[in-house]
Scaffold this motif. Structure first.
Motif, PDB file in Angstrom:
ATOM      1  N   ASP A 358       2.762  24.188  14.105  1.00  0.00           N
ATOM      2  CA  ASP A 358       2.438  25.552  13.685  1.00  0.00           C
ATOM      3  C   ASP A 358       2.086  26.435  14.881  1.00  0.00           C
ATOM      4  OD1 ASP A 358       2.893  24.959  11.042  1.00  0.00           O
ATOM      5  OD2 ASP A 358       0.788  24.545  10.576  1.00  0.00           O
ATOM      6  N   ARG A 361       5.269  27.193  16.920  1.00  0.00           N
ATOM      7  CA  ARG A 361       6.135  28.198  16.304  1.00  0.00           C
ATOM      8  C   ARG A 361       5.571  29.604  16.521  1.00  0.00           C
ATOM      9  NH1 ARG A 361       8.031  26.584  10.346  1.00  0.00           N
ATOM     10  NH2 ARG A 361       9.446  28.319  10.800  1.00  0.00           N
ATOM     11  N   LYS A 362       4.257  29.732  16.402  1.00  0.00           N
ATOM     12  CA  LYS A 362       3.628  31.033  16.622  1.00  0.00           C
ATOM     13  C   LYS A 362       3.790  31.461  18.079  1.00  0.00           C
ATOM     14  CE  LYS A 362      -0.791  33.468  16.168  1.00  0.00           C
ATOM     15  NZ  LYS A 362      -2.230  33.348  15.795  1.00  0.00           N
ATOM     16  N   ALA A 452      10.001  22.373  10.039  1.00  0.00           N
ATOM     17  CA  ALA A 452      10.372  23.488  10.919  1.00  0.00           C
ATOM     18  C   ALA A 452      11.883  23.485  11.133  1.00  0.00           C
ATOM     19  CB  ALA A 452       9.626  23.376  12.257  1.00  0.00           C
TER      20      ALA A 452
END
Length: 457
Positions: A358, A361-362, A452
């Protein structure tokens, strides 16, 4: 001895007692089963011949291609057996990691097919992995292939139930050793030998050795990889321990230089792991710990009887000179390589920046770091993070020896199959002065399992 076929010379390898002056053991005799003396040079000769001999006449009649998912000793033995019977041999693998083995296979006339497996070895639970699909296709009847299927074939284990195990018992005058220490690859030899030894001595202690998570030792799987092998059963082993590549090389050097045994890194890892384990047992049993008295003539049980332990020297050193030169250049009168992951300290590894899926990805969406995929080109082609570039870990290692491959301020996210190699490179780049480099926790497999997105070339 006279033989009609070179395959008649498979098996019957010596059991060598390692000089106690070398081991330092006082109450345990350590023996090496010298499988490197098989005619094709490894313990895999037994399994290769046992998996093929009954099926060869029909395969020859049909003109089948002998095929195996292997990039090492099994492939070498099968290529020789195929050639003897006029059959082609194909080695299917994710990646040939030992150049000398690849060159030898080509010399033997093998066809090498490097397919885009997503991990470094076959994962039978991953139904989308190209290697898994190929594995299933090869196993179908009337496929035109004689697929030996070393990861699942019970004939792999049988070779050691009927050969290696009984030979050890015979050479110990009909007794099983008290300890058996085995490196775990396909798990065929450790499973078969352990079953024979326990039939003679239910109390025998079996230690399985695996490679340290972030290390590559030819012939030994890591603890993560070993669970992907169909023949692996945790119940076979009383314990599992890991050895590092450096420890395997140290053990190998002792066997080569002190014992005259031209062992490869797998045998070196087995020797190192065996000695570490046995010394700990001896110290505990004889009171040689911090507060111990240090008795020198009693066995581990205090009975005065010496105990025995056996490990397997799986193959020969000659195929691994490039592997050794990369990791220990000083052995070849070459200067140490700068900027090596082998020189990292535990503190440096602990300080390396690791981000979960997470957070990664950010970070990618906001700061657009350069994403470097360290896997092999076929795995990368199968599935990768969109926008990432592929630099195979061996090439990346070479780049680092020359200095920082990126600008110091360029944000970089490193990704490998499971996140073990990438964290080492992140730590090394940080030491070299890179200001913002991070490792993807869980690697590409963790990214995939988190749902993802991945793209395909």
């Amino acid at each position: 001895m006279r033989y009609d076929s070179i395959t008649d010379a498979i098996g019957g390898t010596p059991l060598l007692r390692i000089d106690p002056a070398v081991t330092g053991l006082r109450t345990i005799d350590l023996y090496a089963k010298l499988e490197l003396l098989n005619p094709f040079g490894s313990v895999k000769d037994r399994a290769a011949w046992n998996m093929t001999r009954a099926a060869l006449p029909e395969a020859v009649r049909r003109g089948d291609t002998l095929v195996e998912l292997s990039s090492g000793n099994t492939a070498k033995a099968l290529a020789l057996i195929a050639g003897m019977h006029g059959l082609p041999f194909r080695s299917v693998t994710n990646r040939m990691k030992v150049p000398e083995v690849k060159d030898l296979l080509l010399l033997l006339g093998a066809e090498i097919e490097e397919l885009p497996g997503r991990a470094e070895c076959l994962d039978p639970t991953d139904t989308d992995d190209p290697l898994t699909r190929i594995h299933r296709m090869l196993s179908e009847a009337e496929s035109g292939y004689l697929h030996t299927d070393q990861y699942y074939n019970p004939l792999n284990v049988e070779a050691h139930l009927t050969g290696t195990g009984p030979e050890i018992v015979r050479d110990l005058d009909g007794r099983a050793p008290d300890h058996f220490i085995a490196c775990v690859g396909t798990a065929g030899s450790s499973t078969g030998v352990a079953a024979v030894l326990r039939a003679h001595n239910p109390a025998v202690q079996v230690l399985g050795l695996v490679a340290h998570k972030s290390d590559f030792i030819p012939g030994i799987r890591t603890i993560d990889e070993v669970h992907e092998v169909g023949l692996f059963d945790p119940g076979t082993y009383d314990g599992i321990a890991s050895v590092t590549a450096d420890q395997a090389i140290d053990g190998m050097l002792t066997l080569v230089r002190r014992c005259g045994v031209l062992a490869g890194p797998t045998g070196g890892g087995a020797y190192y792991g065996a000695l570490r384990h046995l010394r700990a047992l001896e110290a505990e049993a004889t009171g040689d710990g911090p507060a111990g008295s240090g008795s020198t003539d009693a066995g581990p049980t205090g009975s005065g009887e010496r105990r025995t332990a056996v490990f397997i020297v799986c193959d020969r050193v000659e195929s691994y000179l490039g592997y050794l030169r990369d990791r220990r250049p000083e052995l070849f009168n070459q200067p140490p390589r700068p900027h090596s992951v082998a020189s990292l300290t535990p503190a440096e590894l602990e300080a390396a920046r690791v981000v979960d899926v997470d957070a990664a990805r950010k970070w990618i969406a906001e700061d657009h770091p350069l994403v470097v995929d360290l896997r092999g080109p076929f795995a990368y082609a199968a599935l990768h993070i969109e926008g990432s570039i592929n630099i195979v870990d061996e090439l990346f290692d070479e780049l680092l020896h020359g200095g920082l491959p990126f600008g110091r301020r360029q944000p970089v996210l490193l990704a490998c199959p499971i996140g073990e190699k990438s964290v080492r490179y992140a730590a090394l780049l940080t030491r070299m002065g890179h200001q913002d480099v991070r490792s993807l926790a869980g690697g590409i497999i963790g990214w995939r399992d988190a749902g993802a997105p991945l793209v395909r070339d």
